[in-house]
Design an enzyme around this catalytic site. Structure first.
Site, mmCIF file in Angstrom:
data_model
loop_
_atom_site.group_PDB
_atom_site.id
_atom_site.type_symbol
_atom_site.label_atom_id
_atom_site.label_comp_id
_atom_site.label_asym_id
_atom_site.label_seq_id
_atom_site.Cartn_x
_atom_site.Cartn_y
_atom_site.Cartn_z
ATOM 1 N N GLY A 12 4.618 -4.291 4.872
ATOM 2 C CA GLY A 12 3.354 -3.881 4.243
ATOM 3 C C GLY A 12 2.168 -4.070 5.166
ATOM 4 O O GLY A 12 1.126 -4.577 4.756
ATOM 5 N N SER A 14 0.549 -1.560 6.618
ATOM 6 C CA SER A 14 -0.230 -0.315 6.682
ATOM 7 C C SER A 14 -1.676 -0.546 6.267
ATOM 8 O O SER A 14 -2.569 0.193 6.648
ATOM 9 C CB SER A 14 0.393 0.741 5.767
ATOM 10 O OG SER A 14 0.473 0.251 4.446
ATOM 11 N N SER A 37 5.700 1.753 3.218
ATOM 12 C CA SER A 37 6.752 2.350 2.389
ATOM 13 C C SER A 37 7.097 3.758 2.852
ATOM 14 O O SER A 37 8.230 4.207 2.734
ATOM 15 C CB SER A 37 6.315 2.381 0.919
ATOM 16 O OG SER A 37 5.213 3.240 0.756
ATOM 17 N N SER A 143 1.255 -16.161 -4.010
ATOM 18 C CA SER A 143 -0.003 -16.006 -4.745
ATOM 19 C C SER A 143 -0.230 -17.227 -5.634
ATOM 20 O O SER A 143 0.730 -17.884 -6.059
ATOM 21 C CB SER A 143 0.106 -14.752 -5.624
ATOM 22 O OG SER A 143 -0.835 -14.791 -6.673
ATOM 23 N N TYR A 156 4.889 -10.116 -12.048
ATOM 24 C CA TYR A 156 4.346 -10.493 -10.727
ATOM 25 C C TYR A 156 4.411 -12.008 -10.539
ATOM 26 O O TYR A 156 4.875 -12.507 -9.514
ATOM 27 C CB TYR A 156 2.905 -9.977 -10.635
ATOM 28 C CG TYR A 156 2.188 -10.274 -9.332
ATOM 29 C CD1 TYR A 156 2.368 -9.454 -8.211
ATOM 30 C CD2 TYR A 156 1.309 -11.354 -9.217
ATOM 31 C CE1 TYR A 156 1.695 -9.712 -7.023
ATOM 32 C CE2 TYR A 156 0.636 -11.611 -8.039
ATOM 33 C CZ TYR A 156 0.828 -10.789 -6.941
ATOM 34 O OH TYR A 156 0.158 -11.059 -5.758
ATOM 35 N N ALA A 159 7.984 -13.253 -10.078
ATOM 36 C CA ALA A 159 8.495 -12.962 -8.729
ATOM 37 C C ALA A 159 7.895 -13.920 -7.707
ATOM 38 O O ALA A 159 8.602 -14.454 -6.844
ATOM 39 C CB ALA A 159 8.170 -11.516 -8.356
ATOM 40 N N LYS A 160 6.599 -14.158 -7.802
ATOM 41 C CA LYS A 160 5.946 -15.046 -6.822
ATOM 42 C C LYS A 160 6.404 -16.494 -7.013
ATOM 43 O O LYS A 160 6.559 -17.235 -6.039
ATOM 44 C CB LYS A 160 4.423 -14.946 -6.923
ATOM 45 C CG LYS A 160 3.847 -13.596 -6.480
ATOM 46 C CD LYS A 160 4.073 -13.330 -4.999
ATOM 47 C CE LYS A 160 3.322 -12.084 -4.518
ATOM 48 N NZ LYS A 160 3.632 -11.736 -3.124
ATOM 49 N N ILE A 189 -8.237 -12.219 -2.527
ATOM 50 C CA ILE A 189 -8.541 -11.724 -1.181
ATOM 51 C C ILE A 189 -8.985 -10.261 -1.322
ATOM 52 O O ILE A 189 -8.367 -9.504 -2.083
ATOM 53 C CB ILE A 189 -7.287 -11.801 -0.263
ATOM 54 C CG1 ILE A 189 -6.677 -13.215 -0.262
ATOM 55 C CG2 ILE A 189 -7.608 -11.324 1.145
ATOM 56 C CD1 ILE A 189 -7.523 -14.314 0.311
HETATM 57 P P1 NAP Z 1 -2.149 -3.966 -0.622
HETATM 58 O O1 NAP Z 1 -3.476 -3.809 0.024
HETATM 59 O O2 NAP Z 1 -1.895 -3.276 -1.903
HETATM 60 O O3 NAP Z 1 -1.007 -3.545 0.447
HETATM 61 C C1 NAP Z 1 0.332 -3.594 0.039
HETATM 62 C C2 NAP Z 1 1.233 -3.297 1.223
HETATM 63 O O4 NAP Z 1 2.593 -3.399 0.777
HETATM 64 C C3 NAP Z 1 1.054 -1.898 1.776
HETATM 65 O O5 NAP Z 1 1.257 -1.909 3.167
HETATM 66 C C4 NAP Z 1 2.166 -1.109 1.104
HETATM 67 O O6 NAP Z 1 2.649 -0.013 1.859
HETATM 68 C C5 NAP Z 1 3.264 -2.163 1.024
HETATM 69 N N1 NAP Z 1 4.169 -1.856 -0.072
HETATM 70 C C6 NAP Z 1 3.887 -1.853 -1.396
HETATM 71 N N2 NAP Z 1 4.965 -1.460 -2.100
HETATM 72 C C7 NAP Z 1 5.945 -1.212 -1.206
HETATM 73 C C8 NAP Z 1 7.284 -0.762 -1.311
HETATM 74 N N3 NAP Z 1 7.847 -0.492 -2.501
HETATM 75 N N4 NAP Z 1 8.004 -0.606 -0.173
HETATM 76 C C9 NAP Z 1 7.447 -0.859 1.021
HETATM 77 N N5 NAP Z 1 6.188 -1.285 1.193
HETATM 78 C C10 NAP Z 1 5.448 -1.463 0.097
HETATM 79 O O7 NAP Z 1 -1.796 -5.522 -0.860
HETATM 80 P P2 NAP Z 1 -2.541 -6.852 -0.331
HETATM 81 O O8 NAP Z 1 -3.662 -7.177 -1.257
HETATM 82 O O9 NAP Z 1 -2.803 -6.730 1.115
HETATM 83 O O10 NAP Z 1 -1.405 -7.950 -0.623
HETATM 84 C C11 NAP Z 1 -0.530 -8.377 0.407
HETATM 85 C C12 NAP Z 1 0.220 -9.596 -0.091
HETATM 86 O O11 NAP Z 1 -0.699 -10.627 -0.467
HETATM 87 C C13 NAP Z 1 1.091 -9.357 -1.320
HETATM 88 O O12 NAP Z 1 2.274 -10.106 -1.199
HETATM 89 C C14 NAP Z 1 0.248 -9.889 -2.464
HETATM 90 O O13 NAP Z 1 1.032 -10.287 -3.559
HETATM 91 C C15 NAP Z 1 -0.407 -11.073 -1.756
HETATM 92 N N6 NAP Z 1 -1.628 -11.500 -2.438
HETATM 93 C C16 NAP Z 1 -2.736 -10.703 -2.436
HETATM 94 C C17 NAP Z 1 -3.894 -11.154 -3.074
HETATM 95 C C18 NAP Z 1 -5.151 -10.342 -3.094
HETATM 96 O O14 NAP Z 1 -6.129 -10.777 -3.735
HETATM 97 N N7 NAP Z 1 -5.210 -9.209 -2.413
HETATM 98 C C19 NAP Z 1 -3.899 -12.390 -3.723
HETATM 99 C C20 NAP Z 1 -2.751 -13.158 -3.702
HETATM 100 C C21 NAP Z 1 -1.619 -12.723 -3.043
HETATM 101 P P3 NAP Z 1 2.136 1.517 1.547
HETATM 102 O O15 NAP Z 1 0.814 1.656 2.232
HETATM 103 O O16 NAP Z 1 3.185 2.382 2.133
HETATM 104 O O17 NAP Z 1 2.040 1.640 0.055
#
Ligand code: NAP
Length: 254
Positions: A12, A14, A37, A143, A156, A159-160, A189
């Site tokens: 992930g 991207s 993805s 998380s 969610y 899983a976490k 974040i």
């Molecule tokens: P995001 O901006 O939504 O990015 C998600 C990434 O995961 C993208 O690169 C996406 O690829 C990839 N992805 C999603 N579904 C997929 C699938 N089925 N197969 C392959 N790749 C997939 O998420 P983020 O906020 O950066 O979060 C990153 C991590 O931090 C996650 O584990 C999330 O649970 C954790 N987290 C985030 C926050 C927050 O506030 N943002 C808080 C706590 C924990 P595509 O571009 O191809 O869709």
């Protein structure tokens, strides 16, 4: 951080947190596998940025709910680099739903992408690391909802929560191979998962008074990827601006 020449897969990468992690590891001298993805403009642009500082890096796509895609991704990594030094299990989805309306297929999809895929990636990565006999680092992005419930996030959070336990199980069994496994328990974040219109609602609960940045997670990943913390394994490190410090954290009047 002495990461020059290390091969790192960030799932992930991207966009969001994964993009920041890939960018920082690349600037520290790692060769990256930039993953999404599917092939999107976001993935290509993240890859182009990484390639500027780490020309040997490659881009790959794998739908993480499909184990066959994960197998193919790791075959590509083995063929291209012969091994892997760092795995960051970052990709995840949310798909919020009230628990009484939560569809089985949504439960299965979230558990598959957020828990089964990190397990399968860790298993593949662990095998490659063991074969190379040079140790390794696995970092799971977890998380605060692994521990604290949130409405509409039953799948969610489950899983976490399990990802936290998986971190410890992997750490236990891989320690003898000099592979360290840790997790980062992230608070709010600023990314697409926490859109701007929802960010303000979090502020009252965050003693630091602000949402975290993707770079603040990336800095810790860089440290956890380095040999500076070879004795740290099975740990869950919270990065949340104080969000989970307890009852008083959400009561600025106390
Ligand atoms: P995001 O901006 O939504 O990015 C998600 C990434 O995961 C993208 O690169 C996406 O690829 C990839 N992805 C999603 N579904 C997929 C699938 N089925 N197969 C392959 N790749 C997939 O998420 P983020 O906020 O950066 O979060 C990153 C991590 O931090 C996650 O584990 C999330 O649970 C954790 N987290 C985030 C926050 C927050 O506030 N943002 C808080 C706590 C924990 P595509 O571009 O191809 O869709």
């Amino acid at each position: 951080m002495e990461l020059k020449g290390k091969i790192a897969l960030v799932t992930g990468s991207s966009r969001g947190i994964g993009k920041a992690i890939a960018g920082e590891l690349a600037s520290e001298g790692c060769t990256l596998i930039v993953h999404g993805s599917r092939e999107t403009d976001a993935l290509c642009s993240s890859f182009e940025e990484v390639k500027k500082v780490s020309p040997e890096s490659i881009m790959t796509t794998a739908e993480l709910s499909k184990p066959v895609d994960i197998d193919k991704m790791f075959s590509q990594i083995k063929e291209t680099f012969g091994g892997l030094d760092i795995l960051v299990n970052n990709a995840a989805i949310q798909n919020p739903s009230p628990v009484l309306e939560l569809k089985q297929e949504d439960w299965d999809r979230v558990l598959s992408v957020n828990l089964k895929a990190p397990f399968l990636c860790a298993q593949h990565a662990g095998r490659l690391m063991c074969a190379k006999k040079a140790g390794g680092k696995i970092i799971n992005i977890s998380s605060v909802h692994a521990y604290d419930a949130r409405r509409n996030y039953a799948h969610y959070s489950s899983a976490k929560g399990a990802l936290e336990t998986l971190t410890k199980s992997l750490a236990l069994e891989l320690a003898e191979f000099n592979i360290q496994v840790n997790s980062i328990v992230a608070g709010a974040i600023a990314t697409e998962l926490t859109p701007t219109d929802r960010q303000d609602k979090f502020l009252i609960s965050i003693p630091a008074g602000r949402i975290g940045t993707t770079e603040e997670i990336a800095h810790l990943v860089t440290f956890l990827s380095s040999n500076k913390c070879d004795y740290l394994t099975g740990a869950s490190i919270t990065v949340d601006g104080g969000l989970t410090l307890g009852f008083c954290a959400s009561r600025p009047d106390l």
